[in-house]
Write an enzyme that holds these catalytic residues in place. Sequence first.
Site, mmCIF file in Angstrom:
data_model
loop_
_atom_site.group_PDB
_atom_site.id
_atom_site.type_symbol
_atom_site.label_atom_id
_atom_site.label_comp_id
_atom_site.label_asym_id
_atom_site.label_seq_id
_atom_site.Cartn_x
_atom_site.Cartn_y
_atom_site.Cartn_z
ATOM 1 N N ASN A 14 0.856 -1.182 0.000
ATOM 2 C CA ASN A 14 0.000 0.000 0.000
ATOM 3 C C ASN A 14 0.899 1.241 0.000
ATOM 4 O O ASN A 14 1.694 1.438 0.919
ATOM 5 C CB ASN A 14 -0.890 -0.032 1.258
ATOM 6 C CG ASN A 14 -1.832 1.142 1.304
ATOM 7 O OD1 ASN A 14 -1.421 2.266 1.075
ATOM 8 N ND2 ASN A 14 -3.090 0.888 1.616
ATOM 9 N N HIS B 246 1.045 6.061 1.936
ATOM 10 C CA HIS B 246 1.832 6.926 2.817
ATOM 11 C C HIS B 246 2.968 7.653 2.099
ATOM 12 O O HIS B 246 3.517 8.608 2.632
ATOM 13 C CB HIS B 246 2.332 6.145 4.026
ATOM 14 C CG HIS B 246 1.190 5.778 4.922
ATOM 15 N ND1 HIS B 246 0.436 6.721 5.566
ATOM 16 C CD2 HIS B 246 0.620 4.586 5.200
ATOM 17 C CE1 HIS B 246 -0.541 6.128 6.231
ATOM 18 N NE2 HIS B 246 -0.445 4.828 6.017
ATOM 19 N N HIS C 59 -5.617 3.755 -1.750
ATOM 20 C CA HIS C 59 -6.968 4.084 -1.275
ATOM 21 C C HIS C 59 -7.289 5.506 -1.718
ATOM 22 O O HIS C 59 -6.661 6.454 -1.269
ATOM 23 C CB HIS C 59 -6.970 3.969 0.265
ATOM 24 C CG HIS C 59 -8.310 4.168 0.897
ATOM 25 N ND1 HIS C 59 -8.524 4.004 2.240
ATOM 26 C CD2 HIS C 59 -9.515 4.519 0.378
ATOM 27 C CE1 HIS C 59 -9.800 4.232 2.521
ATOM 28 N NE2 HIS C 59 -10.420 4.570 1.411
ATOM 29 N N ARG D 46 -9.405 8.148 -1.058
ATOM 30 C CA ARG D 46 -10.386 8.549 -0.033
ATOM 31 C C ARG D 46 -11.223 9.710 -0.548
ATOM 32 O O ARG D 46 -10.787 10.476 -1.411
ATOM 33 C CB ARG D 46 -9.660 8.971 1.248
ATOM 34 C CG ARG D 46 -8.897 7.840 1.927
ATOM 35 C CD ARG D 46 -8.344 8.317 3.263
ATOM 36 N NE ARG D 46 -9.406 8.467 4.225
ATOM 37 C CZ ARG D 46 -9.680 7.597 5.210
ATOM 38 N NH1 ARG D 46 -8.938 6.542 5.380
ATOM 39 N NH2 ARG D 46 -10.674 7.814 6.025
ATOM 40 N N ARG E 68 -6.923 12.748 0.976
ATOM 41 C CA ARG E 68 -5.845 13.195 1.873
ATOM 42 C C ARG E 68 -4.470 12.680 1.461
ATOM 43 O O ARG E 68 -3.460 13.197 1.897
ATOM 44 C CB ARG E 68 -6.139 12.812 3.320
ATOM 45 C CG ARG E 68 -6.052 11.343 3.600
ATOM 46 C CD ARG E 68 -6.108 11.078 5.080
ATOM 47 N NE ARG E 68 -7.436 11.251 5.617
ATOM 48 C CZ ARG E 68 -7.898 10.573 6.685
ATOM 49 N NH1 ARG E 68 -7.124 9.725 7.301
ATOM 50 N NH2 ARG E 68 -9.109 10.749 7.129
ATOM 51 N N GLU F 207 -8.514 0.441 -2.923
ATOM 52 C CA GLU F 207 -9.382 0.431 -1.736
ATOM 53 C C GLU F 207 -10.348 1.587 -1.883
ATOM 54 O O GLU F 207 -9.947 2.712 -2.209
ATOM 55 C CB GLU F 207 -8.549 0.665 -0.477
ATOM 56 C CG GLU F 207 -7.681 -0.487 -0.092
ATOM 57 C CD GLU F 207 -6.882 -0.149 1.159
ATOM 58 O OE1 GLU F 207 -7.208 0.825 1.853
ATOM 59 O OE2 GLU F 207 -5.902 -0.835 1.412
ATOM 60 N N THR G 79 -8.251 3.343 8.221
ATOM 61 C CA THR G 79 -9.443 2.507 8.237
ATOM 62 C C THR G 79 -9.520 1.791 9.584
ATOM 63 O O THR G 79 -8.617 1.040 9.942
ATOM 64 C CB THR G 79 -9.376 1.468 7.094
ATOM 65 O OG1 THR G 79 -8.974 2.145 5.913
ATOM 66 C CG2 THR G 79 -10.724 0.824 6.874
ATOM 67 N N GLU H 44 -10.805 -9.575 2.385
ATOM 68 C CA GLU H 44 -9.550 -9.270 3.064
ATOM 69 C C GLU H 44 -9.865 -9.216 4.546
ATOM 70 O O GLU H 44 -10.696 -8.407 4.983
ATOM 71 C CB GLU H 44 -8.970 -7.935 2.588
ATOM 72 C CG GLU H 44 -7.675 -7.591 3.333
ATOM 73 C CD GLU H 44 -7.005 -6.322 2.826
ATOM 74 O OE1 GLU H 44 -7.238 -5.916 1.671
ATOM 75 O OE2 GLU H 44 -6.237 -5.736 3.612
ATOM 76 N N HIS I 73 -3.601 -5.049 7.552
ATOM 77 C CA HIS I 73 -3.775 -3.915 8.467
ATOM 78 C C HIS I 73 -2.941 -4.113 9.728
ATOM 79 O O HIS I 73 -3.125 -5.083 10.458
ATOM 80 C CB HIS I 73 -5.237 -3.661 8.861
ATOM 81 C CG HIS I 73 -5.482 -2.193 9.122
ATOM 82 N ND1 HIS I 73 -5.057 -1.574 10.268
ATOM 83 C CD2 HIS I 73 -6.056 -1.224 8.362
ATOM 84 C CE1 HIS I 73 -5.369 -0.286 10.213
ATOM 85 N NE2 HIS I 73 -5.969 -0.043 9.051
HETATM 86 N N1 PXP Z 1 -5.692 -3.318 3.884
HETATM 87 C C1 PXP Z 1 -6.653 -2.360 3.971
HETATM 88 C C2 PXP Z 1 -8.023 -2.683 3.493
HETATM 89 C C3 PXP Z 1 -6.364 -1.075 4.480
HETATM 90 O O1 PXP Z 1 -7.320 -0.147 4.566
HETATM 91 C C4 PXP Z 1 -5.032 -0.792 4.856
HETATM 92 C C5 PXP Z 1 -4.684 0.578 5.338
HETATM 93 O O2 PXP Z 1 -4.828 1.495 4.309
HETATM 94 C C6 PXP Z 1 -4.077 -1.809 4.734
HETATM 95 C C7 PXP Z 1 -4.437 -3.069 4.278
HETATM 96 C C8 PXP Z 1 -2.644 -1.592 5.118
HETATM 97 O O3 PXP Z 1 -2.571 -1.333 6.493
HETATM 98 P P1 PXP Z 1 -1.187 -0.859 7.127
HETATM 99 O O4 PXP Z 1 -0.881 0.481 6.518
HETATM 100 O O5 PXP Z 1 -1.488 -0.792 8.587
HETATM 101 O O6 PXP Z 1 -0.167 -1.870 6.764
#
Ligand code: PXP
Length: 236
Positions: A6, A9, A42, A44, A48, A69, A100, A150, A190
Amino acid sequence: MNLGVNIDHVATLRQARRGQVPDPIIAAQTCEKVGTASIVCHLRQDRRHINDHDLEKLRQIVTTKLNLEMSCTQEIVDIALEVLPDQATLVPEKREEVTTEGGLDVIAHHARVAQVVKSLSLSGIMVSLFIDPEKPQIEAAKQAGASCIELHTGKYANARNQSEAKRELEILKESVKLARNIGLQVFAGHGLNYENVKKVTEIEEIEELNIGHSIISRAVFVGIECAVKEMLTLVK
Ligand code: PXP
């Protein structure tokens, strides 16, 4: 087991100055170069981090799997239908949340979720539902027409002690078993990091782990290529 990274960030850091760098597109290319199976982002409602332009560019350059996402709001559904990611992961979304917070409540929002699953699926997008590891939610996901789920690993990742972590891991294992028995493909994610991921990789029926924050945080010190390679070693 596959790793999806992901890259939100990277865009979060860019948005700290509302500038051009660091570029999430370059991050996605680097992740793919070192062997990730998918790129996760994602879009959003408040934009952001990832924005519409990023998503369009990602669609052009991602050669593995682009996993978007998204919430079930019509604005975002319309964008998904236009951009056509390979996979859409439906997530709950609250404006005030930092990330999330929990899984999608497929039972409470069954009609809308089923409608979105159908319209995205008809366009050839594989649809996954991000849900808590709970039997009723897993069954509701199947009924809503999703082909994959997921599982939210947050409770396992945030466990305050070893016995709590062990209990949450058992819940994950049972959930994976149930989901596979009713024909769902299973992903998870997550809060996973370099310390807690190993136990989750031992649940063999999970096909893919989606990880963001810990990899991008590690990348600050060792570079994204190295951070992704280290996680790939743990996940594979
Ligand atoms: N899976 C989903 C559905 C998420 O919303 C997120 C966070 O954006 C992640 C995985 C990844 O989570 P993390 O950033 O805590 O590794």
